[in-house]
Design a protein around this motif. Structure first.
Motif, PDB file in Angstrom:
ATOM      1  N   ILE A   4       0.838  -1.199   0.000  1.00 56.35           N
ATOM      2  CA  ILE A   4       0.000   0.000   0.000  1.00 56.35           C
ATOM      3  C   ILE A   4       0.876   1.253   0.000  1.00 56.35           C
ATOM      4  O   ILE A   4       1.872   1.316   0.733  1.00 56.35           O
ATOM      5  N   LEU A   5       0.493   2.223  -0.809  1.00 56.04           N
ATOM      6  CA  LEU A   5       1.179   3.516  -0.802  1.00 56.04           C
ATOM      7  C   LEU A   5       0.261   4.550  -0.169  1.00 56.04           C
ATOM      8  O   LEU A   5      -0.949   4.542  -0.441  1.00 56.04           O
ATOM      9  N   CYS A   6       0.816   5.398   0.673  1.00 56.22           N
ATOM     10  CA  CYS A   6       0.056   6.551   1.178  1.00 56.22           C
ATOM     11  C   CYS A   6       0.714   7.792   0.578  1.00 56.22           C
ATOM     12  O   CYS A   6       1.923   7.977   0.704  1.00 56.22           O
ATOM     13  N   ILE A   7      -0.074   8.595  -0.108  1.00 55.40           N
ATOM     14  CA  ILE A   7       0.465   9.828  -0.704  1.00 55.40           C
ATOM     15  C   ILE A   7      -0.182  10.998   0.037  1.00 55.40           C
ATOM     16  O   ILE A   7      -1.402  11.094   0.079  1.00 55.40           O
ATOM     17  N   ASP A   8       0.635  11.861   0.604  1.00 56.64           N
ATOM     18  CA  ASP A   8       0.104  13.000   1.360  1.00 56.64           C
ATOM     19  C   ASP A   8       0.826  14.271   0.898  1.00 56.64           C
ATOM     20  O   ASP A   8       2.061  14.340   0.953  1.00 56.64           O
ATOM     21  N   MET A   9       0.053  15.254   0.434  1.00 58.22           N
ATOM     22  CA  MET A   9       0.666  16.502  -0.020  1.00 58.22           C
ATOM     23  C   MET A   9       1.301  17.231   1.167  1.00 58.22           C
ATOM     24  O   MET A   9       0.766  17.200   2.272  1.00 58.22           O
ATOM     25  N   ASN A 136       5.214  19.624  -3.449  1.00 53.40           N
ATOM     26  CA  ASN A 136       5.849  18.401  -2.962  1.00 53.40           C
ATOM     27  C   ASN A 136       4.840  17.517  -2.246  1.00 53.40           C
ATOM     28  O   ASN A 136       3.875  18.019  -1.674  1.00 53.40           O
ATOM     29  N   CYS A 137       5.115  16.228  -2.276  1.00 49.97           N
ATOM     30  CA  CYS A 137       4.297  15.326  -1.475  1.00 49.97           C
ATOM     31  C   CYS A 137       5.217  14.288  -0.850  1.00 49.97           C
ATOM     32  O   CYS A 137       6.388  14.181  -1.216  1.00 49.97           O
ATOM     33  N   THR A 138       4.680  13.565   0.103  1.00 51.12           N
ATOM     34  CA  THR A 138       5.465  12.527   0.775  1.00 51.12           C
ATOM     35  C   THR A 138       4.768  11.187   0.578  1.00 51.12           C
ATOM     36  O   THR A 138       3.542  11.107   0.630  1.00 51.12           O
ATOM     37  N   VAL A 139       5.579  10.167   0.326  1.00 52.34           N
ATOM     38  CA  VAL A 139       5.022   8.848   0.027  1.00 52.34           C
ATOM     39  C   VAL A 139       5.451   7.854   1.109  1.00 52.34           C
ATOM     40  O   VAL A 139       6.636   7.771   1.451  1.00 52.34           O
ATOM     41  N   GLY A 140       4.498   7.148   1.655  1.00 46.06           N
ATOM     42  CA  GLY A 140       4.790   6.077   2.609  1.00 46.06           C
ATOM     43  C   GLY A 140       4.396   4.750   1.984  1.00 46.06           C
ATOM     44  O   GLY A 140       3.359   4.664   1.328  1.00 46.06           O
ATOM     45  N   SER A 152       4.618   7.762   5.797  1.00 51.69           N
ATOM     46  CA  SER A 152       4.545   9.104   5.198  1.00 51.69           C
ATOM     47  C   SER A 152       4.703  10.168   6.282  1.00 51.69           C
ATOM     48  O   SER A 152       5.485  11.111   6.135  1.00 51.69           O
ATOM     49  N   ASP A 153       4.002  10.025   7.397  1.00 54.48           N
ATOM     50  CA  ASP A 153       4.063  11.036   8.467  1.00 54.48           C
ATOM     51  C   ASP A 153       5.483  11.251   8.977  1.00 54.48           C
ATOM     52  O   ASP A 153       5.872  12.384   9.250  1.00 54.48           O
ATOM     53  N   ILE A 154       6.248  10.152   9.113  1.00 52.17           N
ATOM     54  CA  ILE A 154       7.580  10.315   9.714  1.00 52.17           C
ATOM     55  C   ILE A 154       8.645  10.708   8.681  1.00 52.17           C
ATOM     56  O   ILE A 154       9.792  10.897   9.036  1.00 52.17           O
ATOM     57  N   SER A 155       8.264  10.838   7.423  1.00 46.38           N
ATOM     58  CA  SER A 155       9.293  11.261   6.453  1.00 46.38           C
ATOM     59  C   SER A 155       8.949  12.575   5.776  1.00 46.38           C
ATOM     60  O   SER A 155       9.476  12.869   4.713  1.00 46.38           O
ATOM     61  N   LYS A 156       8.057  13.347   6.378  1.00 43.43           N
ATOM     62  CA  LYS A 156       7.681  14.646   5.804  1.00 43.43           C
ATOM     63  C   LYS A 156       8.745  15.690   6.081  1.00 43.43           C
ATOM     64  O   LYS A 156       9.387  15.610   7.116  1.00 43.43           O
ATOM     65  N   PRO A 157       8.939  16.717   5.273  1.00 47.27           N
ATOM     66  CA  PRO A 157       8.325  16.886   3.953  1.00 47.27           C
ATOM     67  C   PRO A 157       9.171  16.274   2.843  1.00 47.27           C
ATOM     68  O   PRO A 157      10.326  15.944   3.063  1.00 47.27           O
ATOM     69  N   ASP A 158       8.557  16.163   1.688  1.00 43.34           N
ATOM     70  CA  ASP A 158       9.218  15.740   0.437  1.00 43.34           C
ATOM     71  C   ASP A 158       9.941  14.395   0.595  1.00 43.34           C
ATOM     72  O   ASP A 158      11.007  14.203   0.033  1.00 43.34           O
ATOM     73  N   GLY A 159       9.357  13.485   1.384  1.00 37.18           N
ATOM     74  CA  GLY A 159      10.042  12.223   1.644  1.00 37.18           C
ATOM     75  C   GLY A 159       9.451  11.022   0.938  1.00 37.18           C
ATOM     76  O   GLY A 159       8.397  11.106   0.279  1.00 37.18           O
ATOM     77  N   LEU A 160      10.155   9.913   1.085  1.00 31.35           N
ATOM     78  CA  LEU A 160       9.652   8.621   0.615  1.00 31.35           C
ATOM     79  C   LEU A 160      10.231   7.574   1.548  1.00 31.35           C
ATOM     80  O   LEU A 160      11.440   7.549   1.784  1.00 31.35           O
TER      81      LEU A 160
END
Ligand code: TTP
Ligand code: MG
Length: 405
Positions: A4-9, A136-140, A152-160
Motif C-alpha cells: 500500500i502507498l500513502c500519498i500526502d501533499m 511536494n508530497c510525501t510517500v509512505g 509518510s508522516d515520519i518522512s515529511k516533507p518531500d520524503g519517501l
C-alpha cells in the motif's frame, strides 16, 4: 502480502497558494478562512519553523512569526487539484482510495511489478505531482494503510519511506503512541495512565488489560501497537452510468434568467466532465426541487450523442420551459446519460461551425484544467458567480473523512 502507498501533499493549501503566487514561495504563509474569527488551516514549512500551528488564530500566528503572510483559502482550487491528483494515481492502479482532500491510499499489490516496484511508483508520482502542480508530497509504503500512513508522516516533507515487514518492530518500538493514525491526544493520555507511552509498549501490553479498559477497541489497539491493521481500502466504483451535477442554490429562484444562468453552469460542469472522460450521451435529465422540497425529474432524448455544453444546456432549458413552475426553485440538477465513448476528438468535423465550437470548448477546458474550474466561463454564468467561504476539515470527494482506523 499487500503493498500500500500513502500519498500526502506537503502543507497542501499553502503549497497550492505558493504555486499560484510566486511572491509567496519560500516565505512563511498561513492559509486562513475569510471570517474575522478565522484560524490557520495550514501553514507553509517556512512558517512551521516559527512554531505556527493549525488551529491558531491570526494574532497567535503573527506573534510567533511577525512577517507571516496570511492568504484566504480558495476551496475550489484545492478541490480541483485533488481531483486532478487522483488521475495521476489511477495510472498506477485502479485501487485508489481518496481519503481526504490531500491524502490517498493506493493498493499496488498486483500492479507494482509493471512499473519497476513500489518505490519506483512513489518516485514517479512525486515527480508527476511536482511537474504538474509544482508542489511536494510525501510517500509512505507498507503492507497496510496504518503503516503506510505512518511511513509518510515520519518522512515529511518531500520524503519517501518504505517500512518493510522486517523493519516494523524497530520503527514502532520507541515511537510515541500518538504518532499512530487513530490515536489522538485523549486516548494517548489514557494509555499513559496505564504506563503505555510507546507503540512497542502498546503492542506488548496484556490484551486483558486493554480489553478491561477500552472494551473491544482494546484488541485493536494492541494490534495497532504491533503495526497490524486489516482495514481494506474503500475504492470508488468506476465506469459511470451518467454524468451529473446538482446544486442547492444560494437563494430560491424563480426568474427565467436566474434559472438559465444556473442551468448553464451545471451544463458546463456536466459537459466538461463528459469531455474529460471522452464520453458523450443522448439523454439529458433535469431535476428540480421546489422551495417546499418537492423534487421531480424530467428527461429528454436527443438524436445524436453529445458532450457539448450548449447542446446539453439547450435541451435542459427546453425541458424546463416545458414545465409550468408552481413554486420557486431551491435545487437544480442536470445529468447526461445513455453514455458511450466519444469518437476521436481530434478528428476534423466536416462542418466548419462544429470545428470552431470544438476548438473553443477545447481551449476553455484546457484553461480550466490548468487554473481551476470556472476560471473561464460563459458571461451569462459569470454574473452569478459566488464562492463558499470555508472548507470543512472533514471534506473529501465522497462523504466525510473518517478519523479513526
Ligand atoms: P494535512 O495533510 O493534515 O496537512 P498539510 O497538508 O497542510 O501538511 P502536511 O505536510 O503535514 O501534510 O491537511 C491537508 C489540508 O487540509 C491542509 O493543507 C489544510 C486542510 N486542513 C483544514 O482545513 N483543517 C484542519 O484542521 C486540517 C488538519 C487540515
Ligand atoms: Mg498533507
Amino acid at each position: 502480502m499487500n503493498i500500500i502507498l500513502c500519498i500526502d501533499m506537503d502543507a497542501f493549501f499553502a503549497s497550492v497558494e505558493q504555486q499560484a503566487n510566486p511572491k509567496l514561495r519560500g516565505k512563511p504563509v498561513a492559509v486562513i478562512g475569510s471570517g474575522h474569527r478565522t484560524v490557520v488551516t495550514t501553514r507553509s514549512y517556512e512558517a512551521r519553523k516559527f512554531g505556527v500551528k493549525t488551529g491558531m488564530n491570526v494574532y497567535e500566528a503573527k506573534k510567533l512569526c511577525p512577517h507571516i503572510i496570511f492568504v484566504v483559502g480558495d476551496n475550489d482550487k484545492y478541490a480541483h487539484t485533488c481531483r486532478e491528483l487522483s488521475e495521476i494515481y489511477t495510472a498506477f492502479t485502479p485501487d485508489v482510495e481518496i481519503y481526504s482532500i490531500d491524502e490517498a491510499f493506493l493498493d499496488v499489490t498486483t500492479t507494482h511489478h509493471l512499473f519497476g516496484g513500489p518505490e519506483a511508483i512513489g518516485l514517479e508520482i512525486k515527480k508527476k505531482v511536482k511537474s504538474k502542480f509544482g508542489i511536494n508530497c510525501t510517500v509512505g509504503i507498507a503492507t497496510n494503510i496504518l503503516l503506510a500512513k505512518l511511513a509518510s508522516d515520519i518522512s515529511k516533507p518531500d520524503g519517501l519511506r518504505w517500512i518493510k515487514p522486517g523493519d516494523t518492530s524497530s520503527v514502532l518500538e520507541n515511537l510515541a503512541v500518538e504518532e499512530l493514525w487513530g490515536i489522538g491526544r485523549k486516548l494517548a493520555e489514557k494509555l499513559d495512565l496505564l504506563g503505555i507511552k510507546t507503540c512497542g509498549e502498546l503492542g506488548n501490553a496484556p490484551a486483558s488489560l486493554l480489553r478491561s479498559k477500552f472494551g473491544i477497541t482494546g484488541e485493536a489497539l494492541k494490534m495497532m501497537g504491533q503495526g497490524i491493521c486489516h482495514r481494506p481500502l474503500i475504492v470508488k466504483e468506476s465506469g459511470p452510468k451518467s454524468v451529473g451535477h446538482s446544486m442547492t442554490l444560494p437563494y430560491d429562484i424563480w426568474k427565467e434568467k436566474d434559472i438559465e444562468a444556473y442551468t448553464l453552469k451545471l451544463s458546463e460542469m456536466v459537459g466538461r466532465r463528459a469531455r474529460k472522460y471522452r464520453l458523450t450521451g443522448n439523454v439529458i435529465c433535469v431535476t428540480l426541487r421546489y422551495k417546499s422540497f418537492e423534487t421531480f425529474s424530467r428527461q429528454s432524448k436527443i438524436k445524436q450523442r453529445t458532450g457539448d455544453t450548449h447542446e446539453i444546456y439547450n435541451t435542459a432549458m427546453k425541458i424546463i420551459k416545458g414545465i409550468k413552475l408552481r413554486d420557486s426553485i431551491r435545487l437544480i440538477g442536470v445529468s447526461l446519460s445513455g453514455l458511450a465513448e466519444s469518437e476521436n476528438p481530434e478528428q476534423l468535423p466536416l462542418i466548419q461551425e462544429y470545428a470552431r465550437k470544438r476548438d473553443l470548448l477545447k481551449a476553455m477546458d484546457h484553461i480550466n484544467d490548468r487554473f481551476g474550474d470556472f476560471t473561464i466561463s460563459w458571461a451569462r454564468y459569470m454574473l452569478h458567480r459566488s464562492r463558499p467561504a470555508v472548507i470543512s476539515p472533514a471534506w473529501r470527494p465522497q462523504g466525510i473523512r473518517r478519523t479513526t482506523v
